[in-house]
Enzyme design. Structure first.
Site, short mmCIF file in Angstrom:
data_model
loop_
_atom_site.label_atom_id
_atom_site.label_comp_id
_atom_site.label_asym_id
_atom_site.label_seq_id
_atom_site.Cartn_x
_atom_site.Cartn_y
_atom_site.Cartn_z
N GLU A 127 -4.10 5.76 12.20
CA GLU A 127 -4.55 6.44 10.99
C GLU A 127 -5.80 7.26 11.28
OE1 GLU A 127 -4.79 3.77 7.65
OE2 GLU A 127 -2.71 3.11 7.89
N HIS A 179 -10.42 -2.70 1.28
CA HIS A 179 -10.53 -3.60 2.43
C HIS A 179 -11.27 -2.97 3.61
CE1 HIS A 179 -7.07 -6.47 1.05
NE2 HIS A 179 -8.04 -6.35 0.18
N ARG A 194 -7.87 15.20 1.21
CA ARG A 194 -6.66 15.75 1.83
C ARG A 194 -5.48 15.73 0.86
NH1 ARG A 194 -8.86 13.10 6.02
NH2 ARG A 194 -7.48 11.28 5.88
N GLY A 210 -1.46 7.84 -9.00
CA GLY A 210 -2.59 6.95 -8.76
C GLY A 210 -2.37 6.08 -7.56
N ASN A 211 -2.87 4.86 -7.66
CA ASN A 211 -2.88 3.96 -6.52
C ASN A 211 -2.84 2.52 -7.01
OD1 ASN A 211 -5.18 2.38 -4.57
ND2 ASN A 211 -3.49 3.36 -3.53
N GLU A 258 -7.81 7.17 -5.35
CA GLU A 258 -7.32 6.28 -4.29
C GLU A 258 -8.37 5.22 -4.01
OE1 GLU A 258 -4.75 5.70 -2.37
OE2 GLU A 258 -3.41 7.42 -2.46
N SER A 259 -7.94 4.13 -3.38
CA SER A 259 -8.87 3.05 -3.03
C SER A 259 -9.02 2.94 -1.52
CB SER A 259 -8.37 1.72 -3.58
OG SER A 259 -7.15 1.35 -2.95
N HIS A 260 -10.17 2.44 -1.10
CA HIS A 260 -10.41 2.07 0.30
C HIS A 260 -11.21 0.78 0.29
CE1 HIS A 260 -10.13 4.37 4.33
NE2 HIS A 260 -8.95 4.26 3.78
N TYR A 309 4.61 0.04 -2.89
CA TYR A 309 4.43 -0.61 -4.19
C TYR A 309 5.52 -1.63 -4.46
CZ TYR A 309 1.30 3.40 -4.83
OH TYR A 309 0.31 4.33 -4.68
N HIS A 330 0.82 -1.21 0.00
CA HIS A 330 0.00 0.00 0.00
C HIS A 330 0.86 1.26 0.00
CE1 HIS A 330 -3.84 2.04 0.56
NE2 HIS A 330 -3.27 2.81 1.45
#
Length: 779
Positions: A315, A100, A119, A560-561, A96-98, A55, A52
């Site tokens: 976090e 999980h 942010r 990116g992500n 971005e991903s969230h 990479y 995460h």
């Protein structure tokens, strides 16, 4: 001297498992530190060496992407990409991903996904102006997927609506592969408000390090490591790894930060996202080629007796880290306090390239910045030489394998009975993956800030108005930006290379369909485990496809992500990987938003035209029709000729900007018939279409996908000018590109004739009912 806080007495194997590190990683850590790490330091390495954050499995593949272009101001490496959109305006954007977190706590997981990407945007000095999302869930006939969808949509709506940023568009798809692992990808756009782009690299030894925002708690501890592992039946136990957000604090943070940035007193800025204080401090130090020291006793906390491990890996949301001018500390703290935010000097920039953390009077971590942030491990995997056998077998599928068409009806391999083409169109329109997403986007505030040109669902791409350019002019001219998120994961699953090319092409096509020029992309690579040879082959092939398409279409990647390990394991240890899903977030620019157009027909008797490429495949292989009507996911996805794709888009854009085209809609899921039906539904008008077909497969003409095709309409008042435009551009037309009239806008019925035979006759009212109610019926 490092104080190990008595945490040097820990079970190494258990600790490595918790931090998702290998024994080889541990040995490398010892080598870099020239000693054994304590438990806190091991946790810091765990999050910073996770996929995460660093990479480690995908870095070699990402280097293939083109990252430079005439409009690119900031590429990969900063919090977000920045492009020049003209008129001295700069657009900041990222996806971005969230995934999980949303799987185990859908509301908070999705909400904090929105907060985190916002942010990234305002940390660069930009005001967030729009949010889009790309969502994937399992099929809705399973109640748990309905619950996940409800929770995710509520979370996105809650955070975006409260913080005052419009959700202007997106996409959603349903497939069984996502049942245990939904995808929640969020893209945000922002307009730079500061004279200079705010970067993250620390500068000036001795400068104070300022903590700003919400307090630090135990929520989200280890979130980055959690996001870098597969989901299992025990993943619900990881709920503490999901953060809890407060959009009202985020709103204050946006205003306070932009206010502070404009003073020039903030030297560097970094949001505390994945890996929290560990990542923000390490990246600031590494990007500035300096070091940072932090005293955890000075960090505002919401809980007592937190350990250094918890402080560093928390976090908790809505937190920022700044390097600021020493003489401006008091002014800045007062400014942040005015907005109801905590602000505290917690450290300083140091001359040695290391991160030094103290707690309760002792140094608890001392790590070279390069070890944490720059010189991170890379996992090299062998790429298999040939596609897997099961795909090669599927590529052998031919349209002749389908049942013959008799008396304008075709036998469904899925339902074992015959249907007319009108019935097939209605069935496809009611499939949740194609049907209206109105139930979802009506929960979002798409109009806040009053700059949304088209409400979600009205156009192929979102269009957002930017600031007024010429305030002295009586005729106000507003420029704008367009954005689209796209991926046909079925295509990518069947051919990662072709499918990823198609994702880039479609996202650019959608932006062109509103009249905007595609400029750059951000991508979110959602894949399964790279440790599986097929999973890594999919990722590698996809990156090759994205790189090829971006080069051909001149749309560089600004960042990116990467989200890997998207797979679920059941109680029998059976692993189900998701369909590979490389989501492309495309942005484009348009000089005058008054020129932008939507997808619905405008006036009765307007002409309907079709543009496309003979060189690009047009086939029902890998199509929605094949899956949803025949129950088969097979065939090789269409091959796109990128040269023709680029020409078709450019030709159409110029026609739009010359006010010749009044509506435009790309042909994608469901083929030509569904694209026509959607434009009818949006406008509450019909269409009379006449097509010709040499072959006997009518279903190919109606439902085939590919071909770089777009339908568009020409005002009956502009037909002479349109034909003049065609004549002027005829010399530039490649022989492989066609543009032809296929019909006209009518009153209330979609009528399609092929070779003068009536194929379809459906009232728009019936189309609308099937299209609009499919998803809402599950709630």
């Amino acid at each position: 001297m490092i104080n190990h806080e008595n945490n040097d007495l820990f079970d190494l194997n258990e600790a490595l498992k918790v931090e998702n590190l290998t024994l080889n990683d541990y040995e490398e850590i010892c080598k870099r530190l020239k000693r054994k790490p304590n438990r806190t330091e091991l946790g810091m390495f765990g999050v910073m060496w996770s996929e995460h954050c660093c990479y480690r499995n995908s870095k070699p593949l990402l280097s293939k992407f083109p990252t430079k272009g005439k409009n690119v101001l900031v590429g990969p490496g900063e919090n977000a990409g920045v492009i020049d959109v003209g008129n001295n305006q700069k657009l900041v954007f990222k996806i971005e991903s969230h995934n999980h977190p949303s799987a185990i706590e859908p509301f908070q997981g999705a909400a904090t996904g929105v907060g985190g990407i916002l942010r990234d945007i305002f940390t660069m000095g930009a005001r967030p102006i729009a949010v889009l999302n790309s969502l994937r869930f399992g099929n809705l006939d399973k109640s748990s997927n309905v619950d996940l969808l409800r929770g995710v949509v509520s979370g996105i709506a809650h955070y975006g609506n409260c913080v005052g940023v419009p959700t202007v568009g997106g996409e959603i798809d349903f497939d069984d592969s996502y049942s245990g692992n939904p995808l929640v990808n969020v893209m945000a756009l922002g307009l730079l408000e500061t004279e200079e782009i705010v970067c993250s690299g620390a500068k000036n030894v001795g400068s104070p390090v300022l903590y700003v925002g919400n307090t630090t708690g135990r929520d989200g501890v280890g979130g980055a490591s959690f996001a870098s592992s597969e989901l299992t039946t025990t993943s619900l136990d990881d709920r503490p790894a999901v953060q809890v957000g407060d959009p009202f604090i985020e709103k204050s943070l946006i205003e306070a930060c932009l206010d502070a940035f404009k003073t020039g007193d903030v030297i560097a800025a970094q949001d505390m996202g994945a890996a929290g204080l560990t990542c923000s401090s390490a990246e600031m130090a590494a990007n500035g080629n300096l070091g940072i020291s932090i005293d955890l006793d000075l960090v505002p906390s919401r809980e007592d007796d937190m350990s250094s491990y918890q402080y560093l890996l928390s976090e908790s949301q809505e937190r920022m880290l700044f390097v600021v001018k020493e003489e401006k500390i008091s002014d800045l703290i007062e400014k942040f306090n005015k907005w109801g935010l905590y602000a505290s000097v917690i450290g300083e920039v140091i001359g040695t390239n290391e991160v030094i953390i103290s707690h309760k009077g002792n140094i608890v971590a001392q790590i070279p910045t390069s070890a944490l942030s720059d010189d991170t491990p890379v996992n090299f995997h062998n790429v298999i030489n040939n596609p897997p056998d099961d795909l090669l077998n599927k590529w052998e599928w031919k349209e002749n394998d389908l049942p013959e068409i008799n008396e304008q009806k075709i036998f469904s391999l899925k339902e074992n009975k015959k249907f007319s083409f009108s019935e097939i169109i209605l069935k496809l329109l009611s499939n949740p993956s194609i049907a209206s997403k109105r139930w979802i986007y009506k929960q979002y505030d798409s109009q806040v800030q009053a700059n949304t040109v088209f409400t979600p669902g009205k156009s192929d791409a979102a269009v957002v108005r930017l600031r007024e350019q010429n305030k002295k002019s009586k005729n106000k001219v507003f420029s704008g930006v367009a954005a689209s998120v796209d991926c046909n994961s079925r295509w990518v699953a069947l051919d990662p290379f072709r499918g990823s090319i198609a994702a880039v092409a479609e996202s650019a096509r959608n932006v062109s369909c509103v009249g905007a020029e595609p400029v750059a992309i951000t991508n979110n690579l959602n894949f399964s485990s790279p440790e599986n040879e097929i999973g890594y082959w999919q990722l590698s092939s996809s990156c090759n496809g994205i790189a090829e398409a971006c080069k051909a279409l001149e749309t560089p990647v600004t960042g990116g992500n990467v989200s890997l390990y998207n797979e679920s394991k059941n109680k029998d240890n059976l692993i189900t990987p998701i369909n590979p899903t490389p989501v492309i977030g495309m942005v484009g620019k348009i000089d005058n938003v008054e020129k932008a157009i939507s997808s619905e027909w405008k006036n009765i008797e307007d002409q309907i035209w079709l543009i496309g490429s003979y060189k690009s495949d047009t086939t029902t292989a890998a199509s929605s029709y094949l899956e949803y009507f025949h129950g088969e996911i097979t065939g090789r996805p269409p091959k796109i000729d990128l040269s023709d794709e680029k020409f078709c888009q450019s030709f159409l854009r110029n026609a739009i900007l010359n006010s010749l085209v009044v509506s435009s809609h790309d042909i994608s899921d469901g083929g030509l018939a569904i694209a026509l039906a959607e434009s009818c539904i949006l406008s509450a008008r019909g269409a009379t279409i006449e097509l010709e077909k040499d072959l006997n497969r009518v279903d190919n003409l109606l439902f085939a996908e590919g071909g770089s095709r777009i339908i568009f309409s020409i005002s009956k008042m502009k037909q002479n000018e349109w034909f003049n435009y065609l004549k002027q551009n005829q010399i530039n037309f490649p022989s492989s590109v066609y543009v032809k009239k296929i019909g006209y806008v009518s009153s209330d019925t979609l009528k399609i004739k092929i070779n003068e035979k009536n194929i379809c006759n459906i009232r728009v009212e019936e189309l609308t009912e099937k299209f609009n109610n499919s998803i809402s019926d599950y709630f």
